[in-house]
Motif scaffolding. Structure first.
Motif, mmCIF file in Angstrom:
data_model
loop_
_atom_site.group_PDB
_atom_site.id
_atom_site.type_symbol
_atom_site.label_atom_id
_atom_site.label_comp_id
_atom_site.label_asym_id
_atom_site.label_seq_id
_atom_site.Cartn_x
_atom_site.Cartn_y
_atom_site.Cartn_z
ATOM 1 N N ASN A 1 0.822 -1.208 0.000
ATOM 2 C CA ASN A 1 0.000 0.000 0.000
ATOM 3 C C ASN A 1 0.859 1.263 0.000
ATOM 4 O O ASN A 1 0.393 2.332 0.383
ATOM 5 C CB ASN A 1 -0.959 0.010 1.192
ATOM 6 C CG ASN A 1 -2.130 0.975 0.977
ATOM 7 O OD1 ASN A 1 -2.413 1.343 -0.163
ATOM 8 N ND2 ASN A 1 -2.790 1.379 2.059
ATOM 9 N N ILE A 2 2.114 1.101 -0.435
ATOM 10 C CA ILE A 2 3.027 2.255 -0.509
ATOM 11 C C ILE A 2 3.588 2.388 -1.917
ATOM 12 O O ILE A 2 3.464 3.436 -2.560
ATOM 13 C CB ILE A 2 4.171 2.111 0.513
ATOM 14 C CG1 ILE A 2 3.618 2.070 1.944
ATOM 15 C CG2 ILE A 2 5.174 3.258 0.355
ATOM 16 C CD1 ILE A 2 4.670 1.798 3.002
ATOM 17 N N ASN A 3 4.190 1.311 -2.382
ATOM 18 C CA ASN A 3 4.834 1.322 -3.692
ATOM 19 C C ASN A 3 3.902 0.684 -4.713
ATOM 20 O O ASN A 3 3.660 -0.530 -4.665
ATOM 21 C CB ASN A 3 6.151 0.556 -3.631
ATOM 22 C CG ASN A 3 7.114 1.147 -2.617
ATOM 23 O OD1 ASN A 3 7.502 2.294 -2.725
ATOM 24 N ND2 ASN A 3 7.465 0.350 -1.601
ATOM 25 N N PHE A 4 3.357 1.505 -5.637
ATOM 26 C CA PHE A 4 2.427 1.024 -6.645
ATOM 27 C C PHE A 4 3.121 0.956 -8.007
ATOM 28 O O PHE A 4 4.010 1.776 -8.319
ATOM 29 C CB PHE A 4 1.191 1.920 -6.732
ATOM 30 C CG PHE A 4 0.223 1.698 -5.598
ATOM 31 C CD1 PHE A 4 -0.826 0.791 -5.743
ATOM 32 C CD2 PHE A 4 0.367 2.375 -4.390
ATOM 33 C CE1 PHE A 4 -1.712 0.588 -4.707
ATOM 34 C CE2 PHE A 4 -0.524 2.160 -3.352
ATOM 35 C CZ PHE A 4 -1.567 1.260 -3.500
ATOM 36 N N SER A 5 2.686 -0.002 -8.828
ATOM 37 C CA SER A 5 3.277 -0.188 -10.157
ATOM 38 C C SER A 5 2.215 -0.760 -11.082
ATOM 39 O O SER A 5 1.226 -1.364 -10.625
ATOM 40 C CB SER A 5 4.482 -1.136 -10.078
ATOM 41 O OG SER A 5 4.859 -1.577 -11.338
ATOM 42 N N SER A 6 2.429 -0.602 -12.380
ATOM 43 C CA SER A 6 1.513 -1.185 -13.366
ATOM 44 C C SER A 6 1.715 -2.697 -13.498
ATOM 45 O O SER A 6 0.905 -3.373 -14.135
ATOM 46 C CB SER A 6 1.700 -0.513 -14.721
ATOM 47 O OG SER A 6 3.027 -0.691 -15.178
ATOM 48 N N ASP A 7 2.807 -3.218 -12.938
ATOM 49 C CA ASP A 7 3.091 -4.648 -13.004
ATOM 50 C C ASP A 7 2.226 -5.383 -11.985
ATOM 51 O O ASP A 7 2.320 -5.120 -10.766
ATOM 52 C CB ASP A 7 4.571 -4.901 -12.717
ATOM 53 C CG ASP A 7 4.976 -6.350 -12.961
ATOM 54 O OD1 ASP A 7 4.093 -7.154 -13.313
ATOM 55 O OD2 ASP A 7 6.170 -6.663 -12.795
ATOM 56 N N SER A 8 1.412 -6.323 -12.458
ATOM 57 C CA SER A 8 0.483 -7.042 -11.577
ATOM 58 C C SER A 8 1.032 -8.389 -11.129
ATOM 59 O O SER A 8 0.286 -9.191 -10.568
ATOM 60 C CB SER A 8 -0.852 -7.249 -12.287
ATOM 61 O OG SER A 8 -0.681 -8.062 -13.436
#
Length: 854
Positions: free
Chosen positions: A642-649
């Motif tokens: 819930n801190i580091n977001f990315s488009s990689d799922s």
């Protein structure tokens, strides 16, 4: 087409000596293979392989050579541990060539050759129906009509000593006399050879697998022995006959420590003593004539000389003198065999040779087919591949110590390796050049990779929506594409892509408003307010188009908004929260009311989660992949903290435990889902043995235990002295102290290993080096004692000049008392040789000396 006879494949090492495992030596473990019905047998005994006079057909060897030269593997079937005339195998079969005979149950002896139908590959993409099966029949009918060939009529298990894959390349040395004898042998068999002098031998010996010297009484060139030793160390095989035995052994000491003495007299006794009968070199039919002789007809150890541990006697006359012996010089490497043969086998050079020559010719020919490790190029057989496929070139077991060069490089994964992967876009012929030895490059080979084009056809059908077409028995509806794979006559697939597409048709909606109760006219109809009617028209493609006419009394509209859980919107001066639905009525200019319904929905994000647990206990290789997100506004971003977001799922290298995956959409709306990574089963193995210290020649059982719940795959190594390598509790009979490693693999591919060491003790418990035959009843006789179960023991005593003083096959009850022919011998040192056969099949040969004191 091949440009050089090849022989680089690494075959199974079957010999046993103190130097390790090597080729054509006794004591190999059985190598049982199932030969299928329909396979060909080339007998090598005078029962099933003879002409009208009952003589052995030497051209059977020529047929084997021709098969190998046409890339057809041949199995040499010899039962391990057999006696002289034992049956190698029995099977139901029928003679096929030279004429067909009825089925019989035949028992084959003396090392039959077998061509398995499993090794006959068909290349249907070249010349339609060309196959190696046709090649076998054509070779026999065209060039080897006299050879008797049988066809198996049942599956049979046989003991395969060697699987031969490449024809030998043979040279006959011409420096001495009698070279015409060996030339004649190869000519009678129909096997090509090259005659070379010593100068050519020193220059080009690395270009041959098998070199023979029929007769050479003295060696005067200092290059001879070093060149021969280098040839042997690099995997070549060498046969010396008659006087060549004394010349090469006394100069090179290949088999003994101090050389040999020899005699010229006839081996004029009742018969010969064969030993180590499982060795391919001694696979001969019939009995050797007792008058067989030559310049060197037999030989024996000189003075204090002893045989090297890797030397073996295979033929003796009844005086105990050696007529034929074999030694492996290069240890565990394939080839490197030195073969000595006393006497000469023929006095004339034509097929109808009687007496000793028949068996001697067999021995010389057998030596040609013993596998070697000489560097010959092997590019492999021509291949046919489909477009976009690949194939491995070269031959199995090629040595990594050689220098390889493939050309051209197009489509190859490497050009300097023995087995490149070829992926040519079109048909390509590759040339392999192999370099080794003082002569550098002496071998080339070619292989052609035929590329079969894979055709692909696209078919388009257009129909009205909801209709279908029938293709290949299938009903295909509009909007679908189906791929069909059809197999062509060349074994490659052709592709047909069938697309059924719907014509574009119109689906229109016409809205009319009648706010005062008046009628609306359409297509000749008068429509009142509240009417909803479909009109169907036919277009130019014959498909129906639809027009929906709707007559409303007022104008209405629905507005949907999505907001995050803690957001709100403003509409028409009102603040609207998530989950609310508000209806607004507005007065239009035409006097009709318009209604607007405003719905505010909270954004909820969901996705498909593909969770993979850790593969093995203690691993951190779990992973999760989120796909097909719904409910949010793209693009969606993902996070586990819930801190580091990315488009990689995709998230990898996860430890077992519970997790939350968070979703963040383009409007910064946040949602999450829970998932867990599960731990794998924790298990272990343990190994033990029924006896961890054994006597050489006996057997112990290895045990395994585990707490694993499920099925394990077992693999023990080394496996050469195990009765099975893939069972949990194999029996083992090592001949030296060995550490066995068990590798256990569970159903998930997880691996555990454990070791156990089996200590092997020598079998001899007592052998005195001094005895005193003085009649005091103390140490008056000389005899050995052994541990283990003994089948037979032979004890021989020699004087320092090699003279036989004592021989007994029961030394326990008939020990040596220090006498010769009833007379006491003088004090001194005497040489003994002990051959012991244990009930397990293990054979031990011991030589040494004992001091006689009076």
């Amino acid at each position: 087409m091949r440009t050089c006879i090849v022989y680089i494949v690494f075959l199974v090492m079957i010999g046993v000596s103190t130097q390790g495992y090597a080729q054509d030596l006794p004591g190999r473990a059985p190598n049982i293979e199932t030969i299928p019905s329909g396979s060909y047998i080339i007998p090598m005994d005078d029962t099933y392989q003879s002409n009208g006079a009952g003589q052995y057909v030497l051209t059977a060897y020529g047929l084997v050579y021709a098969l190998l030269n046409n890339d057809i593997p041949v199995k040499w079937v010899i039962k391990s541990g057999k006696e002289r005339n034992d049956v190698d195998f029995s099977a139901l079969c029928a003679r096929k060539y030279p004429t067909e005979l009825d089925e019989i149950m035949a028992s084959f002896r003396h090392g039959a050759f077998v061509v398995s139908v499993d090794d006959l590959e068909t290349n249907s993409c070249i010349n339609g129906t060309s196959s190696s099966q046709n090649t076998v029949d054509d070779l026999i009918q065209r060039s080897f009509r006299a050879v008797q060939v049988y066809e198996l009529r049942e599956n049979v298990d046989v003991d395969v000593a060697h699987t031969l894959q490449f024809a030998p390349k043979i040279a006959v040395l011409t420096d001495g006399e009698w070279e015409e004898e060996h030339r004649a042998i190869f000519r009678l068999a129909g096997i090509p050879f090259t005659g070379i002098g010593s100068a050519e031998f020193f220059q080009d010996y690395s270009c041959y697998t098998y070199i023979t010297q029929p007769h050479l009484e003295i060696i005067t060139n200092s290059s001879y022995i070093p060149s021969l030793r280098d040839f042997l160390e690099n995997g070549g095989n060498f046969l010396a006959q008659c006087s060549s035995v004394g010349a090469f052994e006394n100069a090179g000491l290949f088999q003994t420590t101090s050389g040999v003495l020899f005699g010229t007299a006839e081996n004029n006794n009742i018969g010969y003593v064969f030993s180590n009968n499982e060795m391919p070199i001694i696979q001969v039919t019939g009995e050797i004539d007792r008058g067989y002789y030559g310049t060197l007809s037999n030989y024996w150890l000189r003075g204090s000389s002893n045989y090297h541990p890797y030397s073996y006697t295979v033929l003796e006359n009844q005086a105990g003198r050696t007529v034929m012996s074999v030694a492996d010089v290069n240890g565990a490497v394939t080839g490197g065999n030195v073969i000595y043969l006393g006497g000469h086998g023929a006095t004339t050079f034509r097929p109808a040779i009687s007496g000793p020559s028949l068996q001697v010719m067999q021995m010389v020919l057998n030596g040609a087919f013993i596998p070697s490790n000489v560097a010959f190029a092997c590019a492999g057989v021509d291949q046919c591949i489909c477009e976009d496929d690949s194939v491995i070139l070269g031959c199995s077991g090629a040595s990594n110590s050689l220098v390889y060069n493939w050309s051209p490089s197009e489509g190859l994964s490497c050009t300097d390796c023995p087995n490149p992967i070829a992926s040519p876009s079109t048909t390509m012929t590759y040339t392999l050049t192999v370099s080794n030895g003082p002569s550098g490059s002496c071998s080339q080979d070619e292989v052609t990779v035929n590329v079969i084009e894979v055709p692909e056809v696209d078919l388009l059908f257009e129909v009205c929506p909801g209709e279908s077409v029938l293709y290949n028995g299938d009903e295909i509806f509009s909007g679908n594409t189906v791929q069909y794979i059809f197999q062509a006559g060349n074994d490659c697939d052709s592709l047909v892509n069938v697309e059924v597409r719907a014509f574009d048709i119109s689906f229109d909606t016409l809205d009319f408003v009648s706010c005062d109760g008046s009628l609306i006219e359409y297509n000749g109809d008068m429509l009142p307010a509240g009417t909803l009617r479909d009109y169907i028209f036919t277009d130019t493609n014959g498909c129906d188009s639809t027009v929906t006419v709707r007559v409303r009394t007022f104008y209405s509209q629905a507005l949907d908004f999505k907001v995050c859980s803690d957001d709100e919107i403003e509409y028409n001066g009102d603040t609207l929260e998530p989950g609310s639905t508000t209806v607004y009525t507005f007065k239009a200019e035409d006097g009709c009311d318009s209604i607007v319904t405003v719905r505010v929905n909270q954004t909820e994000i969901d996705a498909d989660l593909n969770v993979e647990d850790v593969s093995c206990f203690g691993f951190d290789d779990g992973q999760i992949v989120a796909s097909n997100p719904v409910g949010g506004v793209n693009p969606i971003q993902y996070s586990l903290d819930n801190i580091n977001f990315s488009s990689d799922s995709t998230f990898v290298d996860l430890s077992p435990g519970d997790y939350q995956i968070y979703f963040l959409d383009a409007n910064n709306c946040l949602d999450s889902m829970s998932f867990s990574i599960n731990e794998a089963q924790d298990w272990s193995i343990a190994v033990s043995a029924s006896e961890d210290t054994i006597i050489a020649g006996t057997t112990t059982t290895l045990f395994s235990s585990t707490d694993y719940i499920g099925t394990l795959v077992y693999s023990w190594s080394p496996s050469s002295t195990l009765f099975c390598a893939d069972c949990p509790n194999p029996d083992a009979n090592p001949i030296r102290t060995t550490t066995y490693t068990l590798t256990a693999t569970d159903e998930s591919g997880c691996v555990q290993t454990e070791d156990i060491t089996i200590e092997v003790l020598r079998t001899m418990t007592f052998l005195p080096n001094v005895f005193t035959p003085n009649g005091d009843q103390i140490n008056d006789t000389f005899f050995p004692e052994f541990r283990g179960e003994i089948e037979s023991t032979q004890l021989s005593i020699f004087d320092r000049w090699g003279g036989l003083l004592y021989y007994s096959e029961d030394p326990y009850n008939n020990a040596w008392d220090g006498n010769y022919r009833g007379q006491p011998l003088m004090q001194g040192v005497y040489v003994y040789h002990i051959k012991t056969v244990f009930k397990s099949g293990y054979i031990e040969n011991l030589s040494g000396d004992v001091t006689l004191l009076r």
